[in-house]
Design an enzyme around this catalytic site. Structure first.
Site, PDB file in Angstrom:
ATOM      1  N   LYS A  81      15.809 -47.853  -4.022  1.00 55.48           N
ATOM      2  CA  LYS A  81      16.619 -47.194  -5.048  1.00 55.48           C
ATOM      3  C   LYS A  81      15.787 -46.089  -5.681  1.00 55.48           C
ATOM      4  O   LYS A  81      14.577 -46.267  -5.903  1.00 55.48           O
ATOM      5  CB  LYS A  81      17.032 -48.232  -6.100  1.00 55.48           C
TER       6      LYS A  81
ATOM      7  N   SER B 209      24.946 -50.124 -10.405  1.00 53.13           N
ATOM      8  CA  SER B 209      24.373 -48.822 -10.157  1.00 53.13           C
ATOM      9  C   SER B 209      23.650 -48.686  -8.820  1.00 53.13           C
ATOM     10  O   SER B 209      23.527 -47.584  -8.305  1.00 53.13           O
ATOM     11  CB  SER B 209      23.399 -48.461 -11.275  1.00 53.13           C
TER      12      SER B 209
ATOM     13  N   SER C  12      23.739 -54.592 -11.611  1.00 52.40           N
ATOM     14  CA  SER C  12      23.575 -53.426 -10.733  1.00 52.40           C
ATOM     15  C   SER C  12      23.095 -53.737  -9.324  1.00 52.40           C
ATOM     16  O   SER C  12      23.091 -52.854  -8.472  1.00 52.40           O
ATOM     17  CB  SER C  12      22.616 -52.414 -11.373  1.00 52.40           C
TER      18      SER C  12
END
Lengths: 105, 574
Positions: B113, B188, B212
């Site tokens: 990420k 997310s 997330s």
């Protein structure tokens, strides 16, 4: 969610934005006022609790002791590494505009 | 690589290498780089380990196959904001030249990420603010994955600074759900989930502040795990809510997630909240499949399925899982979590307050976007921050700024911390009665782009995941098949007591083994049919399906919004 709840007006929003160092246009102030009032209304359950005598939890892991270590000197960033991502540099230092001056001084 | 993680009891490396050489005389690393897409996309960590040991594949073969998969698939999915093919090949060559070990993450393609620092990459948090930020150091979780032999394929898209549940707030345009590119992948960590679901990498890392990892894993039909707070070091991961953030893996299976956890978990001197981990996640998962879960106590939460807005497919998935757990010999018990209803409100006090504090570091002086033309420093802060941050980020900063202001603090912030105590106590009581809890992950399946425009409605997509961050426990999102009507992935969440994530692994692995479900999004097969084999640099000539329906970024306030590659933002004043 309806927008009847007015916890904050546009003057409040401008004050909060100044505190947060965020510049907002007039249109942004208007939509932010609606959004924040809606969100704050959704926080109401917090205010409806009887919390007398309840201790606060600031951290999710309970019962831990502080972690200490020896204060040993070790290499960190070099000057070049520290400045590598700076938007503006002068003579090996971060360069910024005047702290005083300009219209909003 | 970490030899202490060898749980397979394998022969010494030298013998392995000899064995490999005799099996495949004359074969060099990188020769087997025309692996069919569907074959590569289906590999899990166990497959990779045995192929490396047998000499059927080299690490370089895997790096090249992963690269080709990205080149074929990511134009449709847009999971990656920055591929790092050269880094992957360099790492692969190092592994191949040091004799392959069937341990850790050796030869396993991975992606991170983009809120995780990795030297040699930009770390953008999918924000214009950090569009050109070059990492000067490596996050501990990334460093440990690489030390275990993983091949870094690139950095993954996300909601800006992790504020969001759909990747729609990314300054570089959203990621598409591989199961239906008109839909969001969740967020997310949407890029992480989509990269795994589309077979581009078998594992990826994400971070979870309110769901997330787990919500996008559910939307994309992959396994996603948020460990107990403190299990994985947060050092080098750009902070959102420091008392809530936790790093964790996405994977094609519980075993993949467990192996990745073993590589990245444990105490780190650079994060004083990180803790020693005294068990192996992989062994815990193995125990689930080998020894089963007979006699384990599983709690289901009273009233959870009666909440408004919980989709019938989500209810059916949970009920199906309960039946299977009973068939495996687990006891099902109803559990009360009376304060869970206040978790969302507590979260939207605590999260924005911590975010407001963490994001105050973006001053446009030391790093980050700077808007030119300010007369003084104060004006430069305001101009740069309002131009560098997207709308949702500004909303959260503003909310935190308000909630921490004098007078308001006593109305919301302090009471939220007290409510946090009550929520945590709910879980402590629950885990006196049961070994794990079983709940939904998200109230619904993946929604369409633009479908949820009201921020307070968007926040509701995390009602089942947020309480776990408030209490600090671990939670795993396990895909359990496709919704009967929607044909979209549905998942259940398995929650464990703090620092007893082995309960979660055990139950998840046992439950997973009862399902025979499709692991990869159909788009992988479609692309596979168009291309017989994968060679980096070669792309299928066929046009992308539904090219018109791919959503465009909707952040008109960010000039970078319509660029899907970061390079295009270079040259701006940073």
């Amino acid at each position: 969610m309806d927008t009847e709840h007015t916890y904050l007006d546009e003057t409040d929003i401008r004050g909060i934005a100044t505190y947060a160092r965020i510049g907002l246009s007039d249109a942004e102030v208007a939509s932010m006022t609606t959004d924040l009032n809606n969100i704050i209304e959704s926080l109401r359950p917090i205010t409806e609790y009887d919390l007398q005598g309840v201790r606060p939890t600031f951290h999710p892991i309970a019962g831990l002791a502080n972690v200490m270590r020896e204060d040993v000197l070790k290499p960190g960033f070099t000057r070049d590494e520290a400045l590598a991502n700076a938007p503006d540099v002068l003579d090996g230092q971060f360069k910024i505009p005047p702290i005083l001056g300009g219209e909003s001084a | 690589m970490n030899p202490t993680k060898d749980t397979a009891g394998n022969a010494p490396e030298a013998d392995k290498a000899k064995e490999r050489a005799s099996k495949n005389p004359g074969k060099r690393a990188g020769e087997n780089n025309n692996m069919p897409l569907a074959e590569y996309a289906a590999l899990n960590i166990a497959d990779i380990r045995s192929a490396l040991v047998a000499g059927d594949l080299s690490a370089l073969d895997l790096a090249l196959a992963a690269q080709a998969a990205l080149e074929h698939l990511d134009e449709q999915v847009h999971a990656f904001v920055q591929p790092t093919f050269e880094l992957a090949q360099t790492t692969a060559n190092e592994i191949d030249s040091h004799n392959v070990r069937a341990t850790g993450l050796a030869g396993v393609p991975i992606a991170f990420k983009d809120n995780m620092n990795q030297q040699g990459t930009r770390t953008t948090c999918a924000s214009k603010m950090l569009a050109n930020y070059q990492s000067t150091y490596t996050a501990t979780c990334v460093g440990r994955a690489l030390a275990a032999g993983a091949l870094p394929m690139g950095k993954l898209n996300m909601d800006e600074f992790a504020f969001g549940s759909s990747t729609e707030t990314s300054a570089f345009g959203p990621t598409c759900n591989p199961w239906d590119i008109r839909r969001v992948p969740g967020g997310s960590s949407g890029g992480s989930a989509a990269a795994v679901a589309s077979g581009m990498v078998p594992v990826a890392l994400g971070s979870d502040t309110g769901g997330s990892i787990r919500q996008p894993a559910a939307f994309c039909g992959v396994v996603g795990f948020k460990p107990t707070y403190g299990t994985v070091s947060r050092y080098g991961v750009v902070a959102f809510g420091s008392s809530l953030d936790q790093v964790g893996p996405f994977g094609r299976s519980v075993a993949c997630v467990a192996a990745t956890m073993d590589a990245i978990c444990g105490r780190d001197a650079l994060d004083c909240t990180s803790q020693d981990v005294s068990f192996s996640y992989e062994q815990a998962a193995h125990a689930g499949t080998e020894q089963g879960i007979k006699g384990l106590r599983v709690g289901v939460v009273s009233g959870y399925l009666d909440l408004p807005g919980v989709h019938p497919e989500v209810i059916a998935a949970l009920q199906g899982a309960i039946t299977r757990l009973q068939q495996l010999g687990a006891y099902i018990q109803e559990i009360e979590l009376p304060n869970a209803k206040a978790a969302l409100s507590a979260y939207y006090v605590i999260g924005p307050c911590e975010a407001f504090s963490n994001l105050s570091r973006f001053d446009s002086v030391r790093y980050g976007y700077r808007r030119a033309g300010a007369d003084n420093l104060g004006e430069q802060y305001e101009l740069s921050r309002s131009a560098g941050f997207g709308a949702e980020t500004i909303r959260r900063i503003m909310l935190g700024s308000y909630l921490l202001s004098s007078g308001v603090y006593d109305t919301y912030y302090y009471p939220a911390q007290q409510v946090r105590t009550l929520i945590t106590q709910d879980y402590e009581r629950a885990f006196e009665q049961v070994d794990v809890l079983l709940t939904p992950v998200s109230p619904r399946t993946a929604f369409e782009f633009g479908e949820i425009a009201d921020p307070t409605q968007m926040y509701l997509s995390d009602i089942f995941t947020i309480p776990i961050n408030i209490a600090g426990n671990g939670g795993l999102s396990l895909p359990v098949g496709l919704g009967e009507e929607s044909k979209l992935p549905v998942a259940v969440q398995i929650i464990g007591p703090q620092f007893k994530d082995f309960n979660i692994m055990r139950v998840a692995a046992a439950l997973e083994a009862t399902y025979d479900i499709q692991r990869l999004a159909p788009l992988v097969q479609e692309e596979h049919r168009r291309t017989a084999a994968l060679r980096p640099g070669e792309k299928s000539a066929a046009p992308r399906p539904d090219a018109e329906s791919k959503p465009k970024a909707h952040h008109d306030d960010t000039p970078a919004a319509h660029d899907t590659r970061l390079d295009k933002t270079a040259g701006e004043v940073q």
